[in-house]
Design a protein around this motif. Structure first.
Motif, PDB file in Angstrom:
ATOM      1  N   TYR A 152       0.836  -1.206   0.000  1.00 50.55           N
ATOM      2  CA  TYR A 152       0.000   0.000   0.000  1.00 50.55           C
ATOM      3  C   TYR A 152       0.870   1.255   0.000  1.00 50.55           C
ATOM      4  CZ  TYR A 152      -4.649  -2.048   0.698  1.00 50.55           C
ATOM      5  OH  TYR A 152      -5.837  -2.702   0.545  1.00 50.55           O
ATOM      6  N   TYR A 153       1.923   1.238   0.789  1.00 47.57           N
ATOM      7  CA  TYR A 153       2.778   2.427   0.838  1.00 47.57           C
ATOM      8  C   TYR A 153       3.434   2.669  -0.517  1.00 47.57           C
ATOM      9  CZ  TYR A 153       5.732   6.111   2.534  1.00 47.57           C
ATOM     10  OH  TYR A 153       6.317   7.340   2.709  1.00 47.57           O
ATOM     11  N   ALA A 154       3.867   1.607  -1.183  1.00 50.15           N
ATOM     12  CA  ALA A 154       4.461   1.756  -2.516  1.00 50.15           C
ATOM     13  C   ALA A 154       3.443   2.348  -3.497  1.00 50.15           C
ATOM     14  CB  ALA A 154       4.966   0.408  -3.018  1.00 50.15           C
ATOM     15  N   LEU A 155       2.185   1.978  -3.345  1.00 49.53           N
ATOM     16  CA  LEU A 155       1.138   2.518  -4.201  1.00 49.53           C
ATOM     17  C   LEU A 155       0.860   3.982  -3.891  1.00 49.53           C
ATOM     18  CD1 LEU A 155      -1.268   2.285  -6.211  1.00 49.53           C
ATOM     19  CD2 LEU A 155      -2.639   1.498  -4.263  1.00 49.53           C
ATOM     20  N   PHE A 156       0.701   4.300  -2.600  1.00 46.68           N
ATOM     21  CA  PHE A 156       0.240   5.627  -2.212  1.00 46.68           C
ATOM     22  C   PHE A 156       1.341   6.675  -2.068  1.00 46.68           C
ATOM     23  CE2 PHE A 156      -3.510   3.269  -0.206  1.00 46.68           C
ATOM     24  CZ  PHE A 156      -4.291   3.455  -1.337  1.00 46.68           C
ATOM     25  N   ALA A 157       2.588   6.280  -1.877  1.00 45.69           N
ATOM     26  CA  ALA A 157       3.661   7.275  -1.709  1.00 45.69           C
ATOM     27  C   ALA A 157       3.729   8.259  -2.880  1.00 45.69           C
ATOM     28  CB  ALA A 157       5.005   6.589  -1.472  1.00 45.69           C
ATOM     29  N   PRO A 158       3.634   7.807  -4.135  1.00 48.38           N
ATOM     30  CA  PRO A 158       3.660   8.778  -5.235  1.00 48.38           C
ATOM     31  C   PRO A 158       2.431   9.695  -5.267  1.00 48.38           C
ATOM     32  CG  PRO A 158       4.176   6.574  -6.039  1.00 48.38           C
ATOM     33  CD  PRO A 158       3.685   6.429  -4.623  1.00 48.38           C
ATOM     34  N   TRP A 159       1.373   9.299  -4.585  1.00 48.71           N
ATOM     35  CA  TRP A 159       0.142  10.091  -4.560  1.00 48.71           C
ATOM     36  C   TRP A 159       0.182  11.185  -3.495  1.00 48.71           C
ATOM     37  CZ3 TRP A 159      -4.786   6.538  -4.882  1.00 48.71           C
ATOM     38  CH2 TRP A 159      -4.694   5.700  -6.001  1.00 48.71           C
ATOM     39  N   LEU A 160       1.159  11.169  -2.598  1.00 49.96           N
ATOM     40  CA  LEU A 160       1.174  12.114  -1.477  1.00 49.96           C
ATOM     41  C   LEU A 160       0.995  13.569  -1.913  1.00 49.96           C
ATOM     42  CD1 LEU A 160       3.870  10.504   0.863  1.00 49.96           C
ATOM     43  CD2 LEU A 160       1.373  10.432   1.107  1.00 49.96           C
ATOM     44  N   PRO A 161       1.577  14.020  -3.036  1.00 55.96           N
ATOM     45  CA  PRO A 161       1.357  15.415  -3.444  1.00 55.96           C
ATOM     46  C   PRO A 161      -0.105  15.739  -3.784  1.00 55.96           C
ATOM     47  CG  PRO A 161       3.276  14.513  -4.557  1.00 55.96           C
ATOM     48  CD  PRO A 161       2.592  13.366  -3.862  1.00 55.96           C
ATOM     49  N   LEU A 162      -0.900  14.721  -4.058  1.00 59.16           N
ATOM     50  CA  LEU A 162      -2.311  14.934  -4.370  1.00 59.16           C
ATOM     51  C   LEU A 162      -3.182  15.013  -3.122  1.00 59.16           C
ATOM     52  CD1 LEU A 162      -2.755  12.369  -7.292  1.00 59.16           C
ATOM     53  CD2 LEU A 162      -2.490  14.847  -7.493  1.00 59.16           C
ATOM     54  N   LEU A 163      -2.670  14.534  -1.997  1.00 54.69           N
ATOM     55  CA  LEU A 163      -3.481  14.366  -0.792  1.00 54.69           C
ATOM     56  C   LEU A 163      -3.441  15.571   0.126  1.00 54.69           C
ATOM     57  CD1 LEU A 163      -2.428  10.701   0.097  1.00 54.69           C
ATOM     58  CD2 LEU A 163      -4.524  11.439  -1.068  1.00 54.69           C
ATOM     59  N   SER A 164      -4.493  15.695   0.917  1.00 57.32           N
ATOM     60  CA  SER A 164      -4.523  16.712   1.968  1.00 57.32           C
ATOM     61  C   SER A 164      -3.471  16.369   3.015  1.00 57.32           C
ATOM     62  CB  SER A 164      -5.907  16.742   2.621  1.00 57.32           C
ATOM     63  OG  SER A 164      -6.132  15.542   3.342  1.00 57.32           O
ATOM     64  N   PRO A 165      -3.040  17.335   3.811  1.00 55.07           N
ATOM     65  CA  PRO A 165      -2.085  17.027   4.883  1.00 55.07           C
ATOM     66  C   PRO A 165      -2.595  15.945   5.835  1.00 55.07           C
ATOM     67  CG  PRO A 165      -2.207  19.390   4.548  1.00 55.07           C
ATOM     68  CD  PRO A 165      -3.294  18.783   3.705  1.00 55.07           C
ATOM     69  N   ALA A 166      -3.876  15.967   6.144  1.00 50.71           N
ATOM     70  CA  ALA A 166      -4.433  14.952   7.055  1.00 50.71           C
ATOM     71  C   ALA A 166      -4.339  13.560   6.440  1.00 50.71           C
ATOM     72  CB  ALA A 166      -5.880  15.288   7.399  1.00 50.71           C
ATOM     73  N   ALA A 167      -4.669  13.427   5.162  1.00 53.25           N
ATOM     74  CA  ALA A 167      -4.585  12.134   4.495  1.00 53.25           C
ATOM     75  C   ALA A 167      -3.134  11.675   4.391  1.00 53.25           C
ATOM     76  CB  ALA A 167      -5.232  12.200   3.118  1.00 53.25           C
ATOM     77  N   CYS A 168      -2.217  12.593   4.090  1.00 55.06           N
ATOM     78  CA  CYS A 168      -0.785  12.252   4.053  1.00 55.06           C
ATOM     79  C   CYS A 168      -0.338  11.673   5.385  1.00 55.06           C
ATOM     80  CB  CYS A 168       0.060  13.468   3.709  1.00 55.06           C
ATOM     81  SG  CYS A 168       0.004  13.970   2.001  1.00 55.06           S
ATOM     82  N   GLY A 169      -0.730  12.333   6.457  1.00 54.02           N
ATOM     83  CA  GLY A 169      -0.372  11.854   7.782  1.00 54.02           C
ATOM     84  C   GLY A 169      -0.899  10.463   8.061  1.00 54.02           C
ATOM     85  N   GLU A 170      -2.121  10.201   7.625  1.00 49.17           N
ATOM     86  CA  GLU A 170      -2.698   8.870   7.829  1.00 49.17           C
ATOM     87  C   GLU A 170      -1.990   7.805   7.006  1.00 49.17           C
ATOM     88  OE1 GLU A 170      -5.333   7.634   9.861  1.00 49.17           O
ATOM     89  OE2 GLU A 170      -4.884   9.524  10.867  1.00 49.17           O
ATOM     90  N   VAL A 171      -1.595   8.154   5.782  1.00 43.84           N
ATOM     91  CA  VAL A 171      -0.845   7.205   4.960  1.00 43.84           C
ATOM     92  C   VAL A 171       0.469   6.872   5.649  1.00 43.84           C
ATOM     93  CG1 VAL A 171       0.450   6.943   2.781  1.00 43.84           C
ATOM     94  CG2 VAL A 171      -1.904   7.819   2.754  1.00 43.84           C
ATOM     95  N   GLU A 172       1.170   7.885   6.126  1.00 38.91           N
ATOM     96  CA  GLU A 172       2.450   7.647   6.808  1.00 38.91           C
ATOM     97  C   GLU A 172       2.247   6.805   8.062  1.00 38.91           C
ATOM     98  OE1 GLU A 172       5.445   8.254   5.763  1.00 38.91           O
ATOM     99  OE2 GLU A 172       4.955   9.508   4.050  1.00 38.91           O
ATOM    100  N   ARG A 173       1.210   7.114   8.818  1.00 39.57           N
ATOM    101  CA  ARG A 173       0.947   6.377  10.046  1.00 39.57           C
ATOM    102  C   ARG A 173       0.583   4.908   9.782  1.00 39.57           C
ATOM    103  NH1 ARG A 173      -3.017   4.350  12.382  1.00 39.57           N
ATOM    104  NH2 ARG A 173      -4.608   5.330  11.122  1.00 39.57           N
ATOM    105  N   ALA A 174      -0.288   4.694   8.815  1.00 41.75           N
ATOM    106  CA  ALA A 174      -0.791   3.348   8.563  1.00 41.75           C
ATOM    107  C   ALA A 174       0.146   2.471   7.760  1.00 41.75           C
ATOM    108  CB  ALA A 174      -2.146   3.428   7.837  1.00 41.75           C
ATOM    109  N   TYR A 175       0.873   3.075   6.827  1.00 39.01           N
ATOM    110  CA  TYR A 175       1.649   2.265   5.881  1.00 39.01           C
ATOM    111  C   TYR A 175       3.139   2.550   5.901  1.00 39.01           C
ATOM    112  CZ  TYR A 175      -3.041   2.048   3.773  1.00 39.01           C
ATOM    113  OH  TYR A 175      -4.377   1.910   3.538  1.00 39.01           O
ATOM    114  N   GLY A 176       3.549   3.733   6.346  1.00 39.33           N
ATOM    115  CA  GLY A 176       4.951   4.145   6.220  1.00 39.33           C
ATOM    116  C   GLY A 176       5.869   3.470   7.187  1.00 39.33           C
TER     117      GLY A 176
END
Length: 176
Positions: A152-176
């Protein structure tokens, strides 16, 4: 009022009786809506989150409405929210996910086969909704493990510039 009407429609269509990860489809849709609200998403995106499975998705075949009923959903939740619901449902994930962060990346509509380059507004909304959806899966799936998290992190890491700061934080917390 619109949200309450959408909730009533989901119940009337039997979403509470449709199995989905962590229970039933209705509860999943409400959780996605609520996660988007926690992240500060606007009303349009929250409504799209609540209704994102109306036409089925590439990962969930059950559809509450056929595509011939798009106008009915638009009348209920608004044309812009319905556009996001269709955009989400129409995504051919295998073909579209890799190019999503790139403005030149192609999006493939799985219903029509049409390939196009969606505007930034749609790509941002899609990414935010997809992450909220997948984070719900992680939250309710006790079998989710580190290997899946890496994928999931490999999928979503390139998407981070598209995400809100809150969503970025959740991606990092859950998958990073």
């Amino acid at each position: 009022m619109v949200t309450a009407d959408a909730v009533t429609l989901l119940r009337d269509l039997g979403a509470e009786d449709i199995a989905h990860s962590g229970g039933n489809l209705f509860d999943h849709l409400v959780r996605v809506h609520d996660r988007l609200a926690e992240w500060g998403a606007d009303r349009t995106l929250r409504l799209a989150g609540l209704c994102h499975a109306f036409y089925g998705t590439d990962g969930f075949a059950v559809a509450l409405y056929g595509l011939e009923r798009r106008a009915e959903l638009a009348a209920l939740i608004g044309a812009e929210a319905e556009e996001l619901v269709y955009f989400y449902a129409s995504c051919d994930r295998r073909a579209s996910y890799p190019g999503l962060p790139d403005e030149q990346g192609e999006f493939v509509d799985r219903f029509s086969g049409v390939r196009y380059r969606p505007e930034l507004r749609l790509r941002r909304a899609f990414a935010e909704l997809t992450v909220a959806n997948e984070l719900d899966f992680v939250a309710v799936n006790p079998l989710f493990d580190e290997i899946e998290a890496e994928g999931y992190y490999a999928l979503f890491a390139p998407w981070l510039p598209l995400l809100s700061p809150a969503a970025c934080g959740e991606v990092e917390r859950a998958y990073g």
